[in-house]
Motif scaffolding. Structure first.
Motif, mmCIF file in Angstrom:
data_model
loop_
_atom_site.group_PDB
_atom_site.id
_atom_site.type_symbol
_atom_site.label_atom_id
_atom_site.label_comp_id
_atom_site.label_asym_id
_atom_site.label_seq_id
_atom_site.Cartn_x
_atom_site.Cartn_y
_atom_site.Cartn_z
ATOM 1 N N TYR A 79 -8.909 -30.228 -0.136
ATOM 2 C CA TYR A 79 -9.454 -30.018 1.202
ATOM 3 C C TYR A 79 -8.924 -31.112 2.123
ATOM 4 O O TYR A 79 -9.049 -32.297 1.826
ATOM 5 C CB TYR A 79 -10.984 -30.069 1.163
ATOM 6 N N SER B 292 -8.873 -32.546 6.176
ATOM 7 C CA SER B 292 -9.568 -32.493 7.454
ATOM 8 C C SER B 292 -8.878 -33.403 8.464
ATOM 9 O O SER B 292 -8.472 -34.518 8.136
ATOM 10 C CB SER B 292 -11.027 -32.935 7.281
ATOM 11 N N ASP C 156 -10.453 -34.622 10.886
ATOM 12 C CA ASP C 156 -11.494 -35.534 11.355
ATOM 13 C C ASP C 156 -11.809 -36.654 10.371
ATOM 14 O O ASP C 156 -12.560 -37.573 10.704
ATOM 15 C CB ASP C 156 -12.783 -34.753 11.624
ATOM 16 N N ALA D 199 -16.975 -34.696 3.327
ATOM 17 C CA ALA D 199 -16.422 -33.347 3.100
ATOM 18 C C ALA D 199 -17.400 -32.474 2.335
ATOM 19 O O ALA D 199 -17.444 -31.247 2.516
ATOM 20 C CB ALA D 199 -15.096 -33.450 2.355
ATOM 21 N N ASN E 31 -17.235 -28.590 0.832
ATOM 22 C CA ASN E 31 -15.945 -28.022 1.226
ATOM 23 C C ASN E 31 -14.895 -28.186 0.127
ATOM 24 O O ASN E 31 -14.022 -27.330 -0.024
ATOM 25 C CB ASN E 31 -15.449 -28.672 2.515
#
Length: 297
Positions: free
Chosen positions: A87, A89, A91, A119, A122
């Motif tokens: 995963y 991201s 951010d 996270a 996710n």
């Protein structure tokens, strides 16, 4: 990597920044030594070692969409670790771990795994509703799970239908996170990998040796527990009996990652059909070689 993974490693994959001095150290000292940055994290260390033992590991983790994350993914690929289900991201920055080691062992460490914690679930989507498994068709292979996940996520994993058929092998990331394993203390399929201090934290007491600690974990509800104690004897305890073995005596040149190496070597041995005695001996030998600074084969 196009080969399907045969083992999942769930948890921290980050950059280790480790300073090592060849002399003994104490708090506040400024000593000469070496500083290196390398791919690390419990899940990553386990995955790399599993790959060296001929297995095909895949990691479920969080890595930032930043330059450090891109570099880390490239390093993982170079080490034979599948990251296709990671995963990412925009951010969240890529996590890091900072440690200082002396000839007398680990002096201090800080694990910045905030992105992995943020996270949350996710990182598990490929296993819950994706290519690796689902509620209706759970993943049935071995999983190495580390305690860098949040307590709430570990609690969810312990009861989630997507993990109902998995061979769960669980380890804390450090003594400071040992109590995060409490959801697995009475789990019917979970195998716990802890050191003597971590066993004491889970049992709310202290132990003199690994055999006492492993058997106490069973009394507290564990289905199976493997307890290590540095250069002293380790123990594998379950309803099938108690196995105790001593590691080879070696000169210690590093300690960060030793427990991960032990766990991975033990899992690989059992996956290949080794008996409990053989698996424990092989895991102790692999960990001893690691702490001695021997180059991986």
């Amino acid at each position: 990597m196009t080969i399907s993974p045969n083992i999942l490693c769930i948890g921290s994959v980050l950059w280790d920044v480790i300073g090592r001095s060849a002399t003994e150290m104490r708090q506040g000292q400024d000593m000469p030594g070496r500083i290196e940055r390398l791919p690390g994290g419990v899940a990553m260390n386990i995955a790399v070692t599993l790959g060296r033992f001929g297995m095909t590991p895949s990691v479920l983790t969080a890595i930032g969409h930043d330059a450090e994350g891109d570099e880390l993914l490239a390093a993982c690929a170079g080490l034979g670790v599948d990251t296709r289900h990671v995963y990412r991201s925009h951010d969240l920055p890529t996590d890091r771990y900072l440690a200082v080691e002396g000839a007398n062992g680990l002096i201090a460490a800080i694990a910045d795994a905030h992105s992995l914690e943020a996270a949350g679930i996710n990182i598990l989507h490929p296993l819950i509703e994706g290519p690796l498994g689902s509620h209706d068709s759970p993943y049935e292979g071995p999983i190495a799970l580390d305690g860098n996940l949040t307590v709430s996520l570990l609690e969810e994993i312990a009861t989630h239908a997507a993990f109902a058929r998995a061979d769960l092998r669980v380890a804390p990331a450090s003594p400071g996170k040992a109590d995060r394993l409490l959801p697995f203390l009475r789990h019917p399929r979970a195998v716990l990998y802890v050191n003597l201090e971590e066993a004491g934290i889970l049992c709310r007491t202290t132990f003199d040796n690994a055999a006492d600690a492993a058997q106490a974990l069973l009394r507290h509800g564990a289905a199976r527990a493997l307890v290590t104690d540095g250069g002293r004897s380790a123990c594998d305890a379950s309803a099938e009996g108690v196995v105790v073995a001593a590691p080879p005596a070696v000169h210690v040149s590093r300690v960060t990652g030793a427990g991960d190496t032990f766990m991975a070597a033990h899992m690989a041995a059992e996956t290949r059909g080794a008996a409990r005695e053989q698996a424990l001996d092989r895991a102790l030998a692999a960990a001893a070689a690691y702490v001695s600074g021997a180059k991986p084969q």
